[in-house]
Design an enzyme around this catalytic site. Structure first.
Site, short mmCIF file in Angstrom:
data_model
loop_
_atom_site.label_atom_id
_atom_site.label_comp_id
_atom_site.label_asym_id
_atom_site.label_seq_id
_atom_site.Cartn_x
_atom_site.Cartn_y
_atom_site.Cartn_z
N PRO A 92 0.87 -1.22 0.04
CA PRO A 92 0.12 0.01 -0.06
C PRO A 92 0.77 1.39 0.08
O PRO A 92 1.51 1.58 0.95
CB PRO A 92 -0.90 -0.18 1.39
N GLU A 93 0.69 2.01 -1.20
CA GLU A 93 0.98 3.56 -1.08
C GLU A 93 -0.12 4.12 -1.62
O GLU A 93 -1.15 3.39 -1.78
CB GLU A 93 2.33 3.85 -2.21
N LYS A 96 -2.83 7.63 3.27
CA LYS A 96 -2.84 6.29 3.12
C LYS A 96 -3.69 5.48 4.09
O LYS A 96 -3.80 4.41 4.47
CB LYS A 96 -1.32 5.57 3.32
N ARG A 122 1.91 -9.71 7.74
CA ARG A 122 2.62 -9.30 8.76
C ARG A 122 2.02 -8.82 9.97
O ARG A 122 2.88 -8.25 10.97
CB ARG A 122 3.80 -8.28 8.39
N ARG A 129 16.16 3.34 2.97
CA ARG A 129 15.24 2.69 2.40
C ARG A 129 15.91 2.82 0.72
O ARG A 129 16.47 3.66 0.33
CB ARG A 129 13.95 3.68 1.98
#
Length: 272
Positions: free
Chosen positions: A2-3, A59, A112, A260
């Site tokens: 998800p972005e 988001k 997760r 990142r």
DNA sequence: TAGTATGTTGGCGC
DNA sequence: AGCGCCAACATACT
């Protein structure tokens, strides 16, 4: 996954599945994801209530229900909303589910278990700290060059890190940032306050352009019986380190910025 | 086994 | 205050 684009697609799907439907039941096999309200409270607040609307902010997903309650959800890394047709079996990692009156179920899956969902009085949503500190939504409230420049001027951080700061602009994540900077031909490590006016103009245009493309590319209902296949990487440069740049053919670079993975073309996005 | 993963938070140090 | 850096969260894949 998800972005902003994936969350926007999730919002459109949820809108289609839920709005106007009455919740016949709520079950939470894993209450850890319920960040506000217990499973019993969710059930009491939502059971028998109609879903009135679904919105997205950055988001975050917001689902309004009759009775004055809103469910706010964040998918984090692996969360996903899925529709299961009546009678079909469910996939793994279901953390909570809405039962609809016709037997369909809307699942929140999350391998997760980083995802979170809050049950709040609708009147309390505006004051939710996580939402209150968000910057303008990158897609719904795009900043023009002037406002973007004014914000960029205030930060010496790498422009890529700055773009991902949810308090500056809401919704852009690690993939979006790399892809947008590639479109705008700006090196990700450039300090935000070093961008020239024409670079800011390219950036302001690249943000909605990329998001339009990504939302379209990722649209499609998440329905359980459609097997998740490992699709080819749809991005221009993300995950394509070492491969030729689609614009100039030079080998794409992968580097780490603020911890990142970051992809860029050393030629098209030459630091200047 | 080590490295990697599309997100966020909170702690530490400068 | 603001920023960089790191660990944590929990799980799977290569």
């Amino acid at each position: 996954m998800p972005e902003l684009p994936e969350v926007e697609v999730a919002a459109r799907n949820l809108r289609q599945w839920m709005v106007g439907e009455v919740v016949a039941g709520v079950e939470a096999p894993d209450e850890k994801v319920l960040a506000a309200g217990t499973g019993a409270e969710w059930e009491a607040a939502l059971c028998g209530r109609r879903c009135l609307g679904v919105a997205r902010r950055a988001k975050y997903l917001l689902m309004d229900f009759e009775g004055g309650h809103t469910v706010v959800a964040h998918l984090r890394m692996t969360g996903k909303f899925v529709l299961v047709p009546a009678g079909e079996s469910e996939p793994a990692y279901v953390r909570f589910r809405f039962l609809l009156t016709d037997g369909r179920r809307v699942l929140f899956r999350d391998m997760r278990r980083f995802g979170r969902a809050w049950l709040l009085p609708t009147a309390a949503v505006a004051a939710m700290p996580e939402l209150a500190k968000l910057g303008p939504d990158a897609y719904l409230e795009p900043l023009g060059p002037r406002e973007l420049a004014e914000r960029a001027r205030r930060s010496r951080r790498p422009v890529k890190t700055w773009l991902m700061d949810q308090t500056v602009i809401g919704g852009l994540g690690n993939i979006c940032a790399s892809e947008i900077l590639f479109r705008a031909r700006i090196a990700p490590e450039r300090p935000a306050d070093s961008l020239a006016d024409e670079e800011i103009e390219r950036l302001a245009a690249a943000i909605p352009d990329y998001l339009e493309w990504a939302i379209r590319a990722q649209s499609g209902p998440e329905i359980i019986y459609i097997a998740e296949r490992r699709d080819a990487n749809p991005f221009a440069i993300y995950g394509h380190g070492g491969e030729p740049c689609p614009r100039c053919g030079a080998a794409l670079a992968r580097k780490v910025i603020a911890g990142r993975s970051t992809f860029s073309c050393p030629v098209c996005q030459a630091p200047s």
